[in-house]
Design an enzyme around this catalytic site. Structure first.
Site, PDB file in Angstrom:
ATOM      1  N   ASN A   1       2.151   1.530   4.258  1.00 24.23           N
ATOM      2  CA  ASN A   1       2.585   0.177   5.079  1.00 24.23           C
ATOM      3  C   ASN A   1       2.324   0.268   6.578  1.00 24.23           C
ATOM      4  O   ASN A   1       2.911  -0.404   7.518  1.00 24.23           O
ATOM      5  CB  ASN A   1       3.866  -0.268   4.859  1.00 24.23           C
ATOM      6  CG  ASN A   1       4.406  -1.729   5.177  1.00 24.23           C
ATOM      7  OD1 ASN A   1       5.371  -1.969   5.620  1.00 24.23           O
ATOM      8  ND2 ASN A   1       3.402  -2.384   5.069  1.00 24.23           N
TER       9      ASN A   1
ATOM     10  N   CYS B   1      -1.320   0.801   7.337  1.00 20.31           N
ATOM     11  CA  CYS B   1      -2.910   0.461   7.497  1.00 20.31           C
ATOM     12  C   CYS B   1      -3.382  -1.026   6.532  1.00 20.31           C
ATOM     13  O   CYS B   1      -3.458  -1.921   7.464  1.00 20.31           O
ATOM     14  CB  CYS B   1      -3.737   1.664   6.981  1.00 20.31           C
ATOM     15  SG  CYS B   1      -3.522   3.178   8.150  1.00 20.31           S
ATOM     16  N   ARG B   2      -3.414  -0.507   5.462  1.00 20.99           N
ATOM     17  CA  ARG B   2      -3.991  -1.671   4.521  1.00 20.99           C
ATOM     18  C   ARG B   2      -3.201  -2.826   4.276  1.00 20.99           C
ATOM     19  O   ARG B   2      -3.683  -4.107   4.572  1.00 20.99           O
ATOM     20  CB  ARG B   2      -4.343  -1.308   3.075  1.00 20.99           C
ATOM     21  CG  ARG B   2      -5.496  -0.016   3.258  1.00 20.99           C
ATOM     22  CD  ARG B   2      -5.644   0.620   1.947  1.00 20.99           C
ATOM     23  NE  ARG B   2      -4.488   1.537   1.917  1.00 20.99           N
ATOM     24  CZ  ARG B   2      -4.338   2.209   0.647  1.00 20.99           C
ATOM     25  NH1 ARG B   2      -5.066   2.243  -0.382  1.00 20.99           N
ATOM     26  NH2 ARG B   2      -3.364   3.278   0.557  1.00 20.99           N
ATOM     27  N   SER B   3      -1.918  -2.784   3.803  1.00 24.27           N
ATOM     28  CA  SER B   3      -0.871  -3.898   3.769  1.00 24.27           C
ATOM     29  C   SER B   3      -0.557  -4.646   4.757  1.00 24.27           C
ATOM     30  O   SER B   3      -0.499  -6.059   4.751  1.00 24.27           O
ATOM     31  CB  SER B   3      -0.042  -3.510   2.718  1.00 24.27           C
ATOM     32  OG  SER B   3       1.062  -2.611   3.358  1.00 24.27           O
TER      33      SER B   3
ATOM     34  N   ASP C   1      -8.254   3.500   1.331  1.00 22.66           N
ATOM     35  CA  ASP C   1      -7.291   3.829   2.402  1.00 22.66           C
ATOM     36  C   ASP C   1      -8.024   4.535   3.584  1.00 22.66           C
ATOM     37  O   ASP C   1      -8.879   5.627   3.677  1.00 22.66           O
ATOM     38  CB  ASP C   1      -6.576   5.094   1.910  1.00 22.66           C
ATOM     39  CG  ASP C   1      -5.405   5.485   2.512  1.00 22.66           C
ATOM     40  OD1 ASP C   1      -5.338   4.966   3.939  1.00 22.66           O
ATOM     41  OD2 ASP C   1      -4.245   5.808   2.305  1.00 22.66           O
TER      42      ASP C   1
ATOM     43  N   CYS D   1       0.826  -1.140  -0.031  1.00 26.77           N
ATOM     44  CA  CYS D   1      -0.011   0.057   0.160  1.00 26.77           C
ATOM     45  C   CYS D   1       0.884   1.074  -0.007  1.00 26.77           C
ATOM     46  O   CYS D   1       2.093   1.001  -0.281  1.00 26.77           O
ATOM     47  CB  CYS D   1      -1.038   0.012   1.183  1.00 26.77           C
ATOM     48  SG  CYS D   1      -0.146   0.144   2.909  1.00 26.77           S
TER      49      CYS D   1
HETATM   50  P1  4NP Z   1      -1.939   2.768   4.045  1.00 31.45           P
HETATM   51  O1  4NP Z   1      -2.348   4.102   4.688  1.00 31.45           O
HETATM   52  O2  4NP Z   1      -1.289   3.114   2.627  1.00 31.45           O
HETATM   53  O3  4NP Z   1      -3.073   1.871   3.995  1.00 31.45           O
HETATM   54  O4  4NP Z   1      -0.667   2.323   5.049  1.00 31.45           O
HETATM   55  C1  4NP Z   1      -1.670   5.165   4.719  1.00 31.45           C
HETATM   56  C2  4NP Z   1      -0.962   5.431   5.741  1.00 31.45           C
HETATM   57  C3  4NP Z   1       0.005   6.789   5.761  1.00 31.45           C
HETATM   58  C4  4NP Z   1      -0.345   7.752   4.953  1.00 31.45           C
HETATM   59  C5  4NP Z   1      -1.006   7.383   3.646  1.00 31.45           C
HETATM   60  C6  4NP Z   1      -1.670   6.216   3.673  1.00 31.45           C
HETATM   61  N1  4NP Z   1       0.601   8.912   5.016  1.00 31.45           N
HETATM   62  O5  4NP Z   1       0.396   9.621   4.068  1.00 31.45           O
HETATM   63  O6  4NP Z   1       1.099   9.158   5.931  1.00 31.45           O
END
Ligand code: 4NP
Length: 154
Positions: A12, A14-16, A124, A9
């Site tokens: 790294n 939340c989703r993955s 997300d 994702c």
């Molecule tokens: P993820 O979510 O891609 O599912 O881990 C996010 C976590 C942090 C950020 C963006 C998406 N960020 O911009 O910090």
């Protein structure tokens, strides 16, 4: 031989990590031997544990993802892993651009593995409300079961 799968994702956190935890849990009782990891295209959270809301929703479903640490996807991943699965289309496009020519990993979109959800993104949840994480958990568990059936046991 063990099959290997990397979920990717953006951050790294939340989703993955949730996809990694869901597939670990789904594969635990089965016959498949899997190497499962996750990474982000971005570097903001390298070394951090998953977001507290992600840890909480996983734990509420019996899966502890607290030991995971974020890392950024790297060129070697495209030869180390059999499957690299992007959590959304933007990440998939970024992975296609990053993939070294001649590397062996098969790239796919996470929800393309779930019947009726083809072409969809795992939304997300990072900037949203807590409920978003429950939706993410539902999505990743469906995908984990489908991946186990379609990729790993094929
Ligand atoms: P993820 O979510 O891609 O599912 O881990 C996010 C976590 C942090 C950020 C963006 C998406 N960020 O911009 O910090």
């Amino acid at each position: 031989m063990a099959q290997s799968i990397l979920f990717v994702c953006l951050g790294n956190i939340c989703r993955s990590p949730l996809a990694e935890g869901a597939l670990q849990a789904a594969a635990r009782d089965g016959e498949a031997t899997l190497e499962i990891d996750s990474a982000g295209t971005g570097s903001w959270h390298v070394g951090h544990p998953p977001d507290g809301r992600a840890r909480a929703v996983a734990l509420a479903n019996g899966v502890d993802i607290g030991a995971q640490r974020a890392r950024q996807v790297r060129a070697a991943d495209f030869d180390m892993f059999d499957h690299i699965v992007a959590m959304d289309r933007s990440v998939l496009n970024d992975l296609k651009a990053l993939q070294p020519s001649g590397s062996s990993a098969r790239l796919s979109l996470f929800l393309d593995h779930v019947a009726g959800r083809e072409g969809e993104d795992v939304t997300d949840p990072y900037y949203g409300e807590d409920e978003g994480f429950a939706t993410t958990w539902d999505d990743v568990t469906k995908g984990a079961e489908a991946l186990l059936a379609a990729i790993i046991r094929s």
